[in-house]
Scaffold this active site. Structure first.
Site, PDB file in Angstrom:
ATOM      1  CG  ASP A 123      38.986  41.965  43.405  1.00 42.21           C
ATOM      2  OD1 ASP A 123      38.541  40.881  43.022  1.00 42.21           O
ATOM      3  OD2 ASP A 123      40.154  42.120  43.787  1.00 42.21           O
ATOM      4  CG  HIS A 170      40.413  38.387  44.577  1.00 43.61           C
ATOM      5  ND1 HIS A 170      40.834  39.566  44.008  1.00 43.61           N
ATOM      6  CD2 HIS A 170      41.526  37.768  45.015  1.00 43.61           C
ATOM      7  CE1 HIS A 170      42.151  39.653  44.090  1.00 43.61           C
ATOM      8  NE2 HIS A 170      42.595  38.568  44.692  1.00 43.61           N
ATOM      9  CB  SER A 214      45.440  38.949  45.995  1.00 45.04           C
ATOM     10  OG  SER A 214      45.243  38.960  44.614  1.00 45.04           O
TER      11      SER A 214
END
Length: 748
Positions: free
Chosen positions: A162, A203, A377
């Site tokens: 990520d 994230h 996600s």
């Protein structure tokens, strides 16, 4: 102030436009034989330096004097590099567009977290509101049963591919694993994210907390596998290339067990893209060599293009057989507005939904906590955590074992979709949810007793298409008969590699129907896809036929909803599967566990025969007790007429239609015929011929019949010619009489 804002917006748009036009980077992927020392010499000779190793003898290089982004390739430097004798292959790297599969929400929690009442023995403040882990009643991920059995993911190593990982977060630092971490963007071993005012690189940290946030530490939340080791690969906060992806996917593959990815090509409803040649090799190396040959496990978010009518089969990452593709369900079991439906989705975990539904709770940047993690996600890391639990229960599981276990244990109950169907082996499956909601406790219990699946075999069959036209506003169905399939008797993944041309790619819909009648949508229309490119050998994949047999007629239906002609130019089927059933459940499942579709498995004992001959049931029987044979959902002492026992697992399969009894599926393997037929032995084969046809096979009878038919034909020919001759004479007589009559009248 307004002028500054307008100027900022202008330069942002300009920079975006320039970026889109600058595809080439200053990086190369190169195959150099001779070892690292020679690779360094060759690289430095031509102005390159080695960033890192991708695979053995494959290196990631960067040139010092080339701009990081350019619209033109560096042909001069490329030619010099490949002129070296030891350089076997080289490719300048292009920028790839890769998007995180969450949604930006600017209401991040601030301040000290509120302490809720302790529930379930955990003092983590957010635990009482982690609805997807603590609701029970078959409407959560069922992790507490696994925890109560002492399974927390200990020994499993997960890395998050990520935008970085806040490794010093108080809820992650205990489980942080530096050997599962790297920064591909800054080219060092520290995966810490780059901080900015909008926290755009949060994230990865959010995904990591879902997997392995520490339990019972009076901090924030708890991870699904709170005993697992967690790492992060920072690779999305910079130039993403094929080489960057390959290095990320293959990082320390003997140490890392699970790679979790919540990103992919743009979910804009018009992109068709997948892994490049290096990333593809990384997947293949991972499943074949990772984890000491048991295979790396790649968990992938299925995509957030629902609003754009996207289809995740146009994403080559989720569409690959190597990835465990995970979609989302809302708190109330609905399909989220962002979710993409496609036939490659294997299973589902919870995530966000409408504004009135709760989202996912996890760690956040600045040592903080959030209630607002969203999208697919959030679903993929939950799945990765559950996989980590299963691996602790049995660390010998292969990558294919894990997919089988997911299919067998996923629960379709409480998930609301209009497209649930029952496939050819009695399992419910959906394009929105796959086989259903992952069940952590069921997976752990099944993993403990799992027997490694038989070796994977691959069968390729090409259809004879010859440029099949698909007219506007119509559909065309093509059939493909599969008689034999290279030791693939029980299906896992099924691919339809399709090439077609279309004036507008988004007007095409593709359906595939198996011999068992399971219909799977490989591609749905995409309203935003205006491309003229069509598809070129694109491998549309479906998992909906899992466990079915490949033999029989497959149907491919191409729907053209456009105004102009489309043409199917090539169709090849690729079947992945096993020669024997994946597992002998009667030997491995020795305790009662719950599996999918409300299947129950009775504890195996001599007394279990009292409850019937079937051990695994849904709406019909899926498996009989060991001494019984199964056919079409029923158990028999021996295979019924018109069937034969296919193998020692007790599966009965259909004979050829001409046989009453047989020892195989072909017409030359009959052992007993129907009453109106007779068994014929010839060259070691046995056929059933109808008795009427059998008489014709006798030489003397055939000679007699042939002679009689010949005489009849000769007679008929003679009669025909005689009649024709008579008709001709009659016509001549009539004409003569007519002329004679007219002559007499004229004389009068």
């Amino acid at each position: 102030m307004v002028a500054c804002s307008v100027l900022l917006l202008f330069w942002t748009l300009v920079s975006i436009k320039l970026t889109l036009g600058q595809d080439y980077t200053s990086q190369w992927a190169v195959h150099i034989e001779g070892g690292l020392k020679l690779a360094k010499q060759i690289s430095e000779k031509h102005g390159f330096h080695i960033i890192g190793e991708i695979f053995p003898d494959y290196y990631h290089l960067e040139h010092r004097h080339i701009s990081k982004r350019s619209a033109n390739p560096g042909l001069e430097y490329h030619e010099k590099l490949i002129s070296e004798q030891n350089v076997k292959w080289a490719k300048q790297q292009k920028l790839l567009i890769r998007s995180k599969r969450d949604f930006i929400a600017f209401n991040r929690d601030n301040g000290n977290p509120k302490r809720y009442s302790i529930k379930g023995g955990l003092n983590d403040p957010k635990w009482p509101k982690m609805w997807y882990l603590n609701r029970g009643r078959d409407i959560d991920m069922n992790v507490q049963g696994a925890w109560e059995e002492g399974i927390t993911g200990k020994g499993s190593v997960v890395t998050i591919l990520d935008d970085g990982l806040e490794k010093d977060h108080p809820d992650l630092v205990k489980n942080y694993d530096p050997l599962a971490s790297y920064d591909m963007n800054s080219k060092d071993e520290d995966p810490m994210p780059r901080y900015d005012q909008m926290d755009t690189n949060r994230h990865g940290t959010r995904c990591a907390g879902e997997v392995a946030a520490t339990a019972n530490n009076s901090m924030c939340s708890v991870g699904v596998a709170y005993g697992a080791s967690i790492g992060g690969v920072r690779m999305l906060d910079g130039d993403v290339t094929d080489a960057v992806e390959a290095r990320s996917l293959s990082l320390n593959s003997q140490h890392i067990h699970i790679y979790s990815a919540s990103w992919g090509p743009d979910d804009d409803g018009k992109t068709v893209d997948g892994p490049g040649e290096l990333a593809t090799r990384a997947f293949l190396e991972g499943i074949s060599k990772g984890r000491s040959g048991k295979g790396s496990i790649f968990v992938w978010a299925s995509g957030n293009g629902g609003r754009e009518h996207d289809n995740c089969n146009c994403d080559g990452y989720t569409n690959a057989i190597w990835t465990l593709s995970i979609s989302s369900a809302t708190q109330n079991g609905h399909v989220p507005w962002y979710s993409e439906a496609c036939s490659s989705t294997l299973a589902t975990t919870y995530s966000s939904g409408s504004n009135f539904e709760s989202q996912i709770i996890t760690t956040d940047l600045h040592h903080d906590c959030t209630n607002n993690h969203t999208g697919t996600s959030a679903s993929a890391p939950l799945a990765a955590g559950i996989v980590a639990l299963a691996l602790e229960a049995n660390n010998e599981l292969t990558w294919r074992d894990m997919q089988h276990i997911v299919v067998l244990t996923a629960r379709p109950t409480h998930l609301l979709a209009s497209d649930w169907v029952v496939n050819g082996v009695g399992r419910k499956v959906s394009h929105s949810f796959g086989y259903g909601l992952m069940d952590a406790t069921a997976m752990v219990r099944l993993a403990r007793r799992w027997k490694t699946v038989p070796a994977q075999h691959v069968c390729n069959i090409t259809a004879q298409v010859f440029d099949k036209p698909v007219p506007a506003r119509s559909s065309v169905t093509i059939h493909l008969l599969v008689k034999e399939c290279n030791r693939v008797n029980f299906l896992e993944h099924v691919q339809a590699k399709i090439s077609l041309s279309a004036n507008r790619r988004g007007d095409i819909k593709i359906d595939l129907t198996s011999p068992s009648g399971t219909r799977s949508t490989l591609l749905a229309p995409r309203t935003h896809d205006n491309s003229h490119a069509g598809f070129h050998v694109w491998p549309f994949m479906t998992v909906h036929m899992w466990g079915e047999r490949p033999f029989g007629v497959w149907q491919l239906t191409i729907h053209n909803e456009g105004k102009l002609l489309a043409t199917l130019t090539d169709w090849e089927m690729v079947f992945y599967g096993t020669i024997l059933p994946p597992t002998d459940v009667s030997q491995t499942l020795l305790t009662s566990i719950r599996v999918n579709n409300n299947i129950t498995v009775d504890e195996y004992s001599e007394n279990s025969i009292k409850s019937g001959n079937c051990r695994v049931t849904t709406t019909s029987c899926l498996e009989c007790l060991r001494e019984y044979k199964i056919y079409h959902g029923k158990c028999y002492d021996k295979c019924p007429p018109r069937t034969y026992q296919e193998n020692y697992y007790g599966l009965c399969a259909d004979c050829h239609y001409s046989c009453y009894k047989c020892n195989g599926p072909n017409d030359y393997q009959c052992t007993v015929c129907w009453e109106d037929a007779e068994l014929i032995h010839t060259l070691g084969q046995t056929f059933c011929y109808p008795k009427s046809i059998k008489r014709l096979l006798d030489d003397r009878t055939w000679h007699t019949y042939s002679t009689i038919l010949l005489i009849i034909n000769i007679i008929l020919l003679l009669v025909f010619f005689k009649c024709k001759f008579c008709m001709s004479n009659n016509n001549l007589t009539d004409i003569a009489n007519y002329r004679l009559a007219n002559q007499i009248d004229g004389d009068d």
